[in-house]
Structure formats: C-alpha cells, structure tokens
Design a protein around this motif. Structure first.
Motif, short mmCIF file in Angstrom:
data_model
loop_
_atom_site.label_atom_id
_atom_site.label_comp_id
_atom_site.label_asym_id
_atom_site.label_seq_id
_atom_site.Cartn_x
_atom_site.Cartn_y
_atom_site.Cartn_z
N SER A 78 0.80 -1.24 0.00
CA SER A 78 0.00 0.00 0.00
C SER A 78 0.83 1.29 0.00
O SER A 78 0.41 2.32 0.51
CB SER A 78 -1.03 0.01 1.13
OG SER A 78 -0.42 0.02 2.38
N THR A 79 2.05 1.19 -0.56
CA THR A 79 2.82 2.41 -0.82
C THR A 79 3.00 2.55 -2.33
O THR A 79 3.31 1.59 -3.02
CB THR A 79 4.20 2.34 -0.14
OG1 THR A 79 4.00 2.22 1.26
CG2 THR A 79 5.01 3.60 -0.43
N SER A 95 1.53 7.53 0.19
CA SER A 95 0.56 6.55 0.66
C SER A 95 -0.66 6.61 -0.25
O SER A 95 -0.79 7.51 -1.07
CB SER A 95 0.17 6.87 2.10
OG SER A 95 -0.36 8.18 2.14
#
Ligand SMILES: Cc1cc2nc3c(=O)[nH]c(=O)nc-3n(C[C@H](O)[C@H](O)[C@H](O)COP(=O)(O)OP(=O)(O)OC[C@H]3O[C@@H](n4cnc5c(N)ncnc54)[C@H](O)[C@@H]3O)c2cc1C
Lengths: 261, 333
Positions: free
Chosen positions: A156-157, A174
């Motif tokens: 999730s980056t 992010s």
C-alpha cells in the motif's frame, strides 16, 4: 486495488488541422467531418490503470463527464479492459470552468467511494488546461502526483516516476492518491474483439447533478472571453531547382544570403 | 470578485545559480502589467541561501522582493512549495500572480489557486490588462494549438503561468533599487504527503535543445535510427541540437527527451529545420516561437509550409546530403 479513471470525450485532436473550425458566436470549436474520440491523454491514464490492475488486481471505474456522449466512444476504455462506466451526463455539467469540472468529478468520486487511486490524463486535448487531476486532489485532500510515467504499488505504498524536463523523479506516497498520467507511460493498447464484446454488455451508470449533490449554481471563476484561430500566412519561399540536389544547394545559399545561418 | 488585493507578484525559480530565464520573462511582462495598473511589481524567491538573487530580480524590474530563505525549501518538493507560496500570497495579497509553465509552475499554480479560492490559467502566451475592467486578459493555446482562448478570472489573485520565451525579459539594469523583505517559510508538516526519494537526470549529450540556437528536427518520414544519424551530422555541423516530432520518439529512433511539441519541449530557437515533419498543431505548439522555420517535405501541401520561411519540396534523402554538403562549404569559406 480500485482505480477510478477520469476521461473525456473530445473532438478528434488528430484530425487534419484544416478541418478545425470555430463557431465564434458560441465560442465553440469543431473538427469538421471527424467524429469525437476518447481524449488521447485520458487513454494513457486508462492504460496506466490496466497495467496496475494486471499487477495488483482490482477494478477500474471509468468516469466521463459531458453531454452528447456517444456510447461507442465512451465505451472504448471498457473495451480496453476497464470494468465499470459512470457517465455524468447533463447540460449543467458543461456550463462551468475548470474548477466546477473538478468539483463535480470530486463529488462523483466521493459518491462512488471505495477507491485507492484516481487517475487523470495530464491535460485534456481540447482545453489543454492541465488542472483537473490536481484540483480533484486538492478538493479531496489527497496526495497528488503530476505527470507520471510509471506507477508501482507495494504494501500500500505508491512508487511513481514523475517526468520532468531533465529526467524524472521517483516519488513515494501513501494511498489513496491522485495521479496525472503523461504520454511517456507508453502507447495505450488497442481494444480486443473480446473486449469490445464485453463492453457491449456493460450498461453505463448515469448520474445527474442532483445525484451527486451538485449545487446548480456552482461558482464559476473563469470566463472565456474570446476563442480565435491564429492565422499563419504561407509566406514560404521555396528553393527552386531542376533536381532535389539543386534545390538543396539553393536552400543553403538562401539561408546564407539572408544571414539566417 | 473585486478584492482589495493589489500589485503583481512573480514567483522566480532559481536554477544554475541564477533566476531562470522564464522568471525574468515573468518579471518583464509583470512590469508591463504593474505599470498599466499603476501598481507595484513584487518578486518571490524560495530556497536556501537564495538572498543573493534578490538583486537580480530587482535588476529585471521588481520593486520589492520577498525571500523565503530556509533549509526546508532547499530543493523543490511540490507539497511544501505549494504551501509556502500559498502563505506568501496570503501575506502579499497580489492582484496578479505569474509563474513559469515549468515542471513546478504547472503544478503549483492550480493547487495554490484552489487553496486561495481563485483560478489559474496555465501556459499563457500573452497577458494584458483589459482597458475597461482592469482585469487580466490571459491568452493561452487550446485545442492542441489549433486555437487560442482569452480567459478572464473573476477572483483575485488572478494566477497565470507563462510559456517559455513567449514574453520578453527586460535588459537587467544594475542601477535599479528595490526593497528586500524576508518572510518565514511556516511549513505545516501535515501538508507533506509525498516524498521525493530520487532525482534522476537523463541528460542528452551535447547542446541542450532548450538552449540551442539552431535545432534540426526529424519526423515520421525519417523512418529509422540511421536517418536520424544523418540529421545529427547536420545538427553537429551547425553546432545545433537534434529534435523530433512524436512518432520518432514513440518508435525509439531517438530518445523521448528530444520530442518537440505540446507534450515535449517547447523551444524558440533562432532557426528550426523541420525535416519530414507534417506540422501538426501539437508539434507546432513546441516550435512556432522559432524566429525562422525551414522545412524539407515531399508534400507541397504539408501544414509545415504555412509556418516555414524557407522550404524545399522534395525527398529528404536526396535533399539533405546535398544541403549538408553545401552548408559545409559555405561555412568553411
Ligand atoms: C494529445 C496529443 C498530443 C500530442 N503531442 C505531440 C507533441 O508534443 N509533439 C509532436 O510532434 N506530436 C504530438 N502529437 C502527435 C501529432 O498529432 C502528430 O501525429 C505528429 O506530430 C506527427 O508527426 P510527423 O509530422 O512526424 O508525422 P506525419 O504527420 O506522419 O508527417 C510525416 C511527414 O513527412 C513527410 N515525408 C515522408 N517521407 C518523406 C520523405 N522521404 N522526404 C520528405 N518528406 C517526407 C510527409 O509528407 C509528412 O508531411 C500529439 C498528438 C495528440 C493527440
């Protein structure tokens, strides 16, 4: 990984320049005889979304705002492989400026909800405004990356390559985020026959201004004062000669005599 | 609508130890606008150890220079710069803000405009004051360069980015005097959402296309990497740079950084030699500012000849070698 891609239907930017006409009374432009197309800049954003879906799974929702949206045109991203189509189709959506466009799209994105990424083209080929994606990010308070040419997602980056004049920056952020896609991302794929068949079966969802809670008197900050076509007179001086080699020599002489070089 | 904002403010980017040429052009047009409004011209400079550039801005026409000198703004980071410039605009309260249509300007201007509840117009090729309303007339190319639109913003500040070389800088005047005001950066940590982890330069060897006074550019009709080698020979002979339309870049005949046009480089060399390029509006957006355009194309009706000053109708494979040969001879004599 759920991705929303905002694209636009536009007059064909690649039609020959001679077919471009302006209706000065209404400050509107037209490509005479050429049907509208999906904005090529938006197609790059669709392509970027499809690659992310291939790598990470998820769904791709296409959002198109405008009027007289031709179904065969706005379904092209579906034929390329996107999953859903939302049309914001109403006269009221066309009355505004860049900000009211971004406002309406942001409201629609909020209503849709459940997204990780919002992708837009770097600009639209008609207005060349280059503001919609950036404005959506500001309105929704999301991170914002302009002019991406490559996107990766891990844990999730986001890792994005952002083009600039002398190369590129690698940017991390992010999710969720808004990214505008530049043409350096690479050629958009062609729809496959299978894709075209699948797209036929997908019914677009249509939202009107009151479906997304849009105030009919959304504030417009920019007025189009005048739209015109700059004239380029053909003042070209052709180098003559019996053969192409002779013309070339004459061209070189002309450039020298006129002190051009 | 009308506000009590006053003055024109130009955000001046620094590069290679000086105010960027586009910032000097911004100050040039800013001076003209400020004079026609009877108002002040301010410059805004951001960076670390940048106080020394204030005098340059004054020499280019600024009455006042606001300097944000802080280690936290040493390098460009969009979230930080947007927030610092937003705060500066709230302090300065200008009626007009001008920036360059650079990598930074094209993203700062719209984001800052949104935060200030106003609007920005990007990539303007002309800025003028309406003699009746005193509002800023912002002219920008639209429809890929097929048309131009004149916009008026109804809120202040009216924010515009300007296209490179579309406006003129003033001759620097070392005797000009101005005031320098330091303002704090006041960075809000919450504003930082993205992180630049690497900056990669993909410089091409030789003269940079933006800086070259002669550019030799090839189009789809060149057909191959070998074709571009021949163009390069001509470019080198004239101490110029090599450019291209989009298809050669898409086909990898030449690196992407050579692309001229709306989505590539916007350049204004003294001489632009377009070989086997049809002259699409998107391509011309990148080179129509050239002083002299020379075209070689086998199609007499090609759009490029509407922009060209000199031309040859013919096959470049025959024209180019003879042209290069003759130039060599002329330049040696
Ligand atoms: C949204 C968008 C953005 C775009 N951005 C850009 C951009 O930034 N830059 C850009 O360049 N394009 C851009 N384009 C593409 C643009 O629309 C044109 O497709 C492109 O510029 C055409 O390139 P060209 O002139 O080389 O090719 P063509 O239009 O195919 O022209 C080739 C020319 O070569 C001539 N020719 C062929 N063979 C020979 C020969 N042997 N000798 C002499 N002449 C010959 C032909 O007569 C013809 O005129 C963009 C398009 C879109 C839709």
């Amino acid at each position: 990984m759920n991705i929303i891609v905002c694209v636009k239907q536009v007059i064909d930017p690649e039609a020959p320049p001679a077919s471009f006409k302006i209706d000065t009374e209404h400050n509107k432009a037209d490509m005479h005889g050429a049907p509208p197309v999906i904005d090529p800049y938006g197609e790059y954003a669709v392509e970027a979304a499809l690659r992310l879906k291939e790598a990470n799974g998820g769904t791709i929702t296409i959002m198109v705002m405008g009027v007289n949206l031709l179904r065969e045109v706005v379904k092209k991203p579906l034929a390329m492989g996107a999953d859903e189509l939302i049309l914001l189709e109403d006269e009221a959506f066309t009355k505004g400026d860049g900000w009211s466009t971004a406002q309406a799209l942001a409201l629609a994105i909020k209503k849709k909800g459940d997204y990780d990424l919002i992708l837009c083209g770097r600009e639209a080929s008609d207005t060349n405004a280059g503001q919609t994606g950036l404005a959506i990010a500001e309105i929704l308070g999301l991170s914002c990356i302009n002019l991406a040419r490559k996107i990766e997602v891990a844990d999730s980056t986001l890792k994005v390559e952002r083009v600039n004049l002398s190369g590129y920056d690698v940017i991390e952020s992010s999710l969720p985020a808004v990214i505008t896609i530049s043409n350096e991302v690479g050629e958009p794929r062609y729809p496959t026959i299978k894709g075209i068949m699948a797209a036929k079966k997908i019914e677009p969802v249509i939202w009107k201004p009151n479906d997304i809670g849009l105030d009919a008197h959304a504030s417009v900050k920019t007025k189009l004062h005048r739209l015109f076509q700059p004239v380029h007179e053909g003042k070209c001086e052709f180098a003559e000669g019996d053969t192409e080699e002779e013309m070339a020599v004459n061209l070189a002489n002309k450039l020298r005599e006129s002190k051009t070089i | 609508m009308m506000s009590d904002n006053t003055g024109v403010a130009v955000y001046c980017e620094i590069k290679d130890d000086k105010i960027m040429p586009i910032a000097a052009e911004g100050l040039g047009v800013g001076r003209k606008l400020a004079d026609s409004l009877g108002q002040e011209l301010a410059a805004v400079i951001l960076g670390s150890g940048v106080g020394t550039y204030a005098q340059q801005a004054i020499e280019y026409g600024a009455d006042k220079v606001y300097v944000v000198d802080d280690a936290q703004v040493k390098e460009y980071q969009p979230d930080v710069y947007v927030s610092v410039l937003e705060n500066a605009a709230k302090k300065i309260k200008p009626q007009i803000v001008i920036m360059g249509q650079t990598d930074a300007g094209r993203e700062i201007a719209p984001r800052m405009a949104y935060r200030l509840e106003t609007a920005a117009i990007l990539d303007c090729v002309d800025l003028d004051i309406d003699s009746d309303t005193k509002r800023l007339l912002q002219t920008k190319p639209v429809y890929g360069g097929n048309a131009q639109a004149v916009f008026v913003n109804e809120t202040d500040p009216q924010i515009a980015t300007i296209r490179t070389k579309a406006m003129e800088a003033l001759e620097p005047d070392a005797s000009r005097k101005g005031e320098v005001v330091n303002i704090p950066a006041e960075i809000d940590a919450a504003a930082l959402k993205t992180k630049i982890v690497q900056r990669v330069a993909e410089e091409v060897a030789g003269i940079k296309i933006e800086d070259a006074s002669i550019v030799v550019s090839g189009g789809r009709g060149i057909g191959s990497v070998e074709g571009f080698k021949q163009l390069e020979e001509l470019a080198t002979l004239m101490k110029g740079a090599l450019g291209a339309s989009r298809p050669p870049c898409d086909n990898n005949w030449i690196p992407e950084t050579a692309q001229v046009g709306l989505t590539g480089k916007i350049i204004a060399p003294d001489v632009y030699i377009a070989v086997a390029i049809s002259g699409s509006s998107q391509h011309m957006s990148g080179c129509s500012g050239a002083k002299t355009i020379v075209a070689i194309n086998k199609d007499k009706e090609a759009n490029i000849f509407r922009y060209a000053r000199y031309g040859v109708v013919g096959d470049w494979k025959k024209v180019l070698p003879a042209f290069t040969e003759k130039l060599k001879e002329l330049m040696a004599s």
